[in-house]
Motif scaffolding. Structure first.
Motif, mmCIF file in Angstrom:
data_model
loop_
_atom_site.group_PDB
_atom_site.id
_atom_site.type_symbol
_atom_site.label_atom_id
_atom_site.label_comp_id
_atom_site.label_asym_id
_atom_site.label_seq_id
_atom_site.Cartn_x
_atom_site.Cartn_y
_atom_site.Cartn_z
ATOM 1 N N UNK A 197 0.827 -1.134 -0.020
ATOM 2 C CA UNK A 197 -0.010 -0.023 0.089
ATOM 3 C C UNK A 197 0.958 1.338 -0.079
ATOM 4 N N UNK A 198 0.839 1.908 -0.808
ATOM 5 C CA UNK A 198 1.485 3.309 -1.090
ATOM 6 C C UNK A 198 0.754 4.543 -1.171
ATOM 7 N N UNK A 199 0.923 5.572 -0.790
ATOM 8 C CA UNK A 199 0.103 6.676 -0.888
ATOM 9 C C UNK A 199 0.903 8.110 -1.245
ATOM 10 N N UNK A 200 1.118 8.493 -2.496
ATOM 11 C CA UNK A 200 1.710 9.503 -2.817
ATOM 12 C C UNK A 200 1.258 11.138 -1.986
ATOM 13 N N UNK A 236 -3.462 20.390 7.264
ATOM 14 C CA UNK A 236 -4.328 20.048 6.545
ATOM 15 C C UNK A 236 -4.189 18.601 5.792
ATOM 16 N N UNK A 237 -5.247 17.787 5.795
ATOM 17 C CA UNK A 237 -5.024 16.699 5.272
ATOM 18 C C UNK A 237 -4.140 15.464 5.959
ATOM 19 N N UNK A 238 -3.667 15.750 7.101
ATOM 20 C CA UNK A 238 -2.611 14.859 7.765
ATOM 21 C C UNK A 238 -3.225 13.705 7.998
ATOM 22 N N UNK A 243 -3.416 9.049 7.001
ATOM 23 C CA UNK A 243 -3.278 7.853 7.923
ATOM 24 C C UNK A 243 -4.316 7.077 7.932
ATOM 25 N N UNK A 244 -5.691 7.778 7.966
ATOM 26 C CA UNK A 244 -6.754 7.284 7.927
ATOM 27 C C UNK A 244 -6.881 6.220 6.708
ATOM 28 N N UNK A 245 -6.516 6.850 5.397
ATOM 29 C CA UNK A 245 -6.643 6.434 4.159
ATOM 30 C C UNK A 245 -5.709 5.180 3.946
ATOM 31 N N UNK A 246 -4.700 5.287 4.742
ATOM 32 C CA UNK A 246 -3.673 4.137 4.789
ATOM 33 C C UNK A 246 -4.004 3.071 5.304
ATOM 34 N N UNK A 296 -5.035 -0.832 3.952
ATOM 35 C CA UNK A 296 -4.221 -1.997 4.440
ATOM 36 C C UNK A 296 -5.322 -2.959 4.949
ATOM 37 N N UNK A 297 -6.526 -2.503 5.558
ATOM 38 C CA UNK A 297 -7.394 -3.529 6.060
ATOM 39 C C UNK A 297 -8.139 -4.057 5.020
#
Ligand code: GTP
Ligand code: MG
Length: 172
Positions: free
Chosen positions: A115-118, A156-158, A162-165, A169-170
């Motif tokens: 799982x990668x987020x840019x 902003x957006x921080x 982590x929520x998205x990650x 992952x789940x």
């Protein structure tokens, strides 16, 4: 007692893009304009609650150094990780161009399906912005990863990163 869930998360990206600032904002809700480059790797832990399941999730957060001389250290930290956050600075096109190399590096050193987020950070610097939101999105689409913009400075957006990650992952 509930089983404890632990996810190992790594932040990578060029020096000065704001990896440590994003983490400090997330874990301590503070920000400092002073730049102290990370040497090697820093470690932090934060426990969050999954809003949907109510489950407590412990995040093991590894903050790597962007400076070239630490690159081989960074590679050893990919092992066993659940998610990687690749950060660039929206005012610094060079840091953006390097993101495809970071993603290649991750894909070469981890199993398929990482799982990668840019993340395009420093979104508060609107007048100095040189990498557009559309460019960020387009690169993320090409690399088949998610994308968000953040400002560690203005918080902003921080938490969303982590929520998205954790969500992703789940979902795997
Ligand atoms: P390395 O540890 O060398 O890899 O750098 P880093 O990616 O950890 O960068 P760091 O978080 O240390 O931030 C670099 C500089 O950018 C610092 O002076 C921060 O204050 C500043 N900075 C970080 N995030 C933001 C942001 O969202 N907005 C603005 N305006 N400045 C930021
Ligand atoms: Mg740092």
């Amino acid at each position: 007692m509930e089983e404890e869930i632990l996810y190992k998360i790594i932040l990578v990206g060029e020096s000065g893009v704001g990896k440590s600032s994003i983490l400090v904002r997330f874990t301590d809700n503070t920000f400092t304009p002073h730049f102290a480059p990370t040497l090697g790797v820093d470690f932090n832990v934060k426990t969050i609650r999954n809003k949907e399941t109510g489950q407590t999730v412990k995040l093991q957060l590894w903050d790597t150094a962007g400076q070239e001389r630490f690159k081989s250290i960074t590679q050893t930290f990919y092992r066993g990780s659940h998610g990687v956050i690749v950060v660039y600075d929206v005012t610094d096109p060079k840091s953006f161009d390097r993101c495809k190399n970071w993603v290649e590096d991750i894909n070469q050193n981890t199993q398929d399906g990482m799982i990668i987020i840019l993340v395009g950070n420093k979104s508060d610097l609107t007048s100095q912005k040189k990498v557009s939101t559309e460019q960020g999105k387009a690169l993320a689409d090409t690399l088949n990863i998610k994308f968000l913009e953040t400002s560690a400075k203005e918080n902003f957006g921080v938490t969303q990163v982590f929520d998205l990650l954790v969500q992703d992952i789940e979902a795997t």
